[in-house]
Design an enzyme around this catalytic site. Structure first.
Site, mmCIF file in Angstrom:
data_model
loop_
_atom_site.group_PDB
_atom_site.id
_atom_site.type_symbol
_atom_site.label_atom_id
_atom_site.label_comp_id
_atom_site.label_asym_id
_atom_site.label_seq_id
_atom_site.Cartn_x
_atom_site.Cartn_y
_atom_site.Cartn_z
ATOM 1 N N ASN A 37 0.993 -1.241 -0.043
ATOM 2 C CA ASN A 37 -0.058 0.072 -0.001
ATOM 3 C C ASN A 37 1.018 1.328 -0.068
ATOM 4 O O ASN A 37 1.292 1.521 0.936
ATOM 5 C CB ASN A 37 -0.748 0.049 1.228
ATOM 6 C CG ASN A 37 -1.685 1.168 1.450
ATOM 7 O OD1 ASN A 37 -1.825 1.880 0.386
ATOM 8 N ND2 ASN A 37 -2.479 1.415 2.757
ATOM 9 N N LYS A 50 0.227 4.238 -0.336
ATOM 10 C CA LYS A 50 -0.537 5.486 0.063
ATOM 11 C C LYS A 50 -0.189 6.668 -0.643
ATOM 12 O O LYS A 50 -0.195 6.509 -2.016
ATOM 13 C CB LYS A 50 -0.081 5.516 1.564
ATOM 14 C CG LYS A 50 0.104 4.459 2.605
ATOM 15 C CD LYS A 50 0.057 4.655 3.699
ATOM 16 C CE LYS A 50 -0.234 3.125 4.731
ATOM 17 N NZ LYS A 50 -0.192 3.312 5.982
ATOM 18 N N HIS A 67 -9.678 1.673 4.071
ATOM 19 C CA HIS A 67 -8.412 1.639 4.974
ATOM 20 C C HIS A 67 -8.585 2.765 6.128
ATOM 21 O O HIS A 67 -9.448 3.543 6.169
ATOM 22 C CB HIS A 67 -7.344 2.218 3.970
ATOM 23 C CG HIS A 67 -5.981 2.108 4.635
ATOM 24 N ND1 HIS A 67 -5.485 3.032 5.643
ATOM 25 C CD2 HIS A 67 -4.886 1.134 4.827
ATOM 26 C CE1 HIS A 67 -4.238 2.723 6.028
ATOM 27 N NE2 HIS A 67 -4.036 1.490 5.356
ATOM 28 N N GLU A 112 -6.984 5.043 7.400
ATOM 29 C CA GLU A 112 -6.763 6.424 7.114
ATOM 30 C C GLU A 112 -8.065 6.903 6.428
ATOM 31 O O GLU A 112 -8.095 8.215 6.622
ATOM 32 C CB GLU A 112 -5.378 6.667 6.261
ATOM 33 C CG GLU A 112 -4.130 6.324 7.186
ATOM 34 C CD GLU A 112 -3.021 5.379 6.525
ATOM 35 O OE1 GLU A 112 -3.019 5.888 5.166
ATOM 36 O OE2 GLU A 112 -2.184 4.954 7.084
ATOM 37 N N GLU A 147 -6.042 -4.695 10.133
ATOM 38 C CA GLU A 147 -5.067 -3.792 10.166
ATOM 39 C C GLU A 147 -5.283 -3.073 11.581
ATOM 40 O O GLU A 147 -5.956 -2.300 11.727
ATOM 41 C CB GLU A 147 -5.040 -2.815 9.021
ATOM 42 C CG GLU A 147 -4.409 -3.417 7.714
ATOM 43 C CD GLU A 147 -3.861 -2.272 6.819
ATOM 44 O OE1 GLU A 147 -2.737 -2.581 6.549
ATOM 45 O OE2 GLU A 147 -4.378 -1.180 6.729
ATOM 46 N N GLY A 190 2.047 2.182 10.663
ATOM 47 C CA GLY A 190 3.048 3.447 10.691
ATOM 48 C C GLY A 190 3.569 3.629 11.999
ATOM 49 O O GLY A 190 4.211 4.646 12.074
ATOM 50 N N SER A 231 2.657 -1.983 10.415
ATOM 51 C CA SER A 231 4.108 -2.290 10.480
ATOM 52 C C SER A 231 4.791 -3.902 10.367
ATOM 53 O O SER A 231 5.460 -4.110 10.852
ATOM 54 C CB SER A 231 4.587 -1.837 11.983
ATOM 55 O OG SER A 231 4.125 -0.330 12.260
HETATM 56 P P1 PGA Z 1 2.337 0.195 7.679
HETATM 57 O O1 PGA Z 1 1.232 0.401 6.875
HETATM 58 O O2 PGA Z 1 2.940 -0.945 6.972
HETATM 59 O O3 PGA Z 1 3.219 1.302 7.315
HETATM 60 O O4 PGA Z 1 2.135 0.335 9.008
HETATM 61 C C1 PGA Z 1 0.076 -0.782 6.719
HETATM 62 C C2 PGA Z 1 -1.034 0.145 5.956
HETATM 63 O O5 PGA Z 1 -1.551 0.943 6.490
HETATM 64 O O6 PGA Z 1 -1.776 -0.630 5.105
#
Ligand code: PGA
Length: 253
Positions: A9, A11, A100, A102, A170, A176, A215
């Protein structure tokens, strides 16, 4: 037997001008030639809308698939700034992330809008990778299962047949932050999600892939993937570096 799926992903990262170098390096790291393909792992990159067409052109020769990061549930109309399923299909994009955290956190997505999107995607032959997961406060107050149930039920109440659906678990507190769920925490949540699906759809639940995200990185992916109900990863930060993501794909092979 569920085939593993490793999804990056990106982003809001990477320019179109950076794509060619990325895919060349990534394919080289995996010792892939154009026209060859990794058979036992599906590899997907969810990229920004503007990058979709070019990424598809560069990634397809190596068997990687390109996905959108969002889609609207209406087919057309006065929805400034949105992209429809028809628009994705017109350029050959057949997968998308949906809901997601976010999008839920910063752009007002709700369990209801996420469920509508999943439903129209499945009806249109688009694979939705639907994201669910609890916040830190929800976990510490013991509400993880309630939250997962509400998020999953919203989706399941709108679909008769879940075939094609991919779920990404998630935990919001792990995204993140560098704090990965432990293998056992992730396995427990995945088992719980699969049970919710089995309660509604029976043995179809055993065919659906449930990815872990939050992460995930080269040093922890093997442990996560060793768990029975973890069928792959949705990888943010670590999917931006070709060598890191290639190493994670190797762990899934
Ligand atoms: P990350 O993000 O691996 O940077 O924690 C995962 C995601 O948001 O899909």
């Amino acid at each position: 037997m569920r085939k593993k799926l490793m999804a990056g992903n990106w982003k809001m990262n990477k320019l179109i001008s950076e794509l060619s170098l990325f895919f060349n390096d990534f394919a080289k790291d995996l010792k892939l030639q154009k026209g060859s393909k990794i058979e036992n792992v599906d590899i997907v990159f969810a990229v920004p809308f503007l990058q979709l067409a070019e990424a598809k052109k560069l990634a397809e020769p190596y068997g990687f698939e390109i996905a959108a990061q969002n889609v609207h549930f209406e087919p057309s109309g006065a929805f400034t700034g949105e992209i429809s399923i028809g628009m994705l299909k017109e350029i050959g994009i057949m997968k998308t992330l949906v809901g997601h955290s976010e999008r839920r956190q910063f752009f007002g997505e709700t369990d209801e809008s996420v469920a509508k999107k999943v439903s129209v995607c499945l009806k249109s032959g688009i694979t939705p990778i639907a994201c669910v997961g609890e916040t830190k406060e929800e976990r510490v107050s013991g509400k993880t299962e309630n939250v997962l149930t509400a998020q999953m039920m919203a989706i399941m109440n709108m679909i008769d047949n879940p075939t094609g659906l991919v779920i990404a678990y998630e935990p919001v507190w792990a995204i993140g932050t560098g704090l990965t769920a432990t293998d056992d925490q992730a396995a427990e949540a995945h088992r719980f999600i699969r049970k919710l699906i089995r309660d509604k759809y029976g043995s179809l639940a055993d065919e659906l892939r449930i990815l872990y995200g939050g992460s995930a990185k080269p040093s922890n992916i093997a442990g996560l993937l060793s768990k029975q109900d973890i069928d792959g990863g949705l990888v943010g930060g670590a999917s931006l570096a070709p060598s890191d993501f290639a190493s994670m794909v190797r762990s899934a092979m």
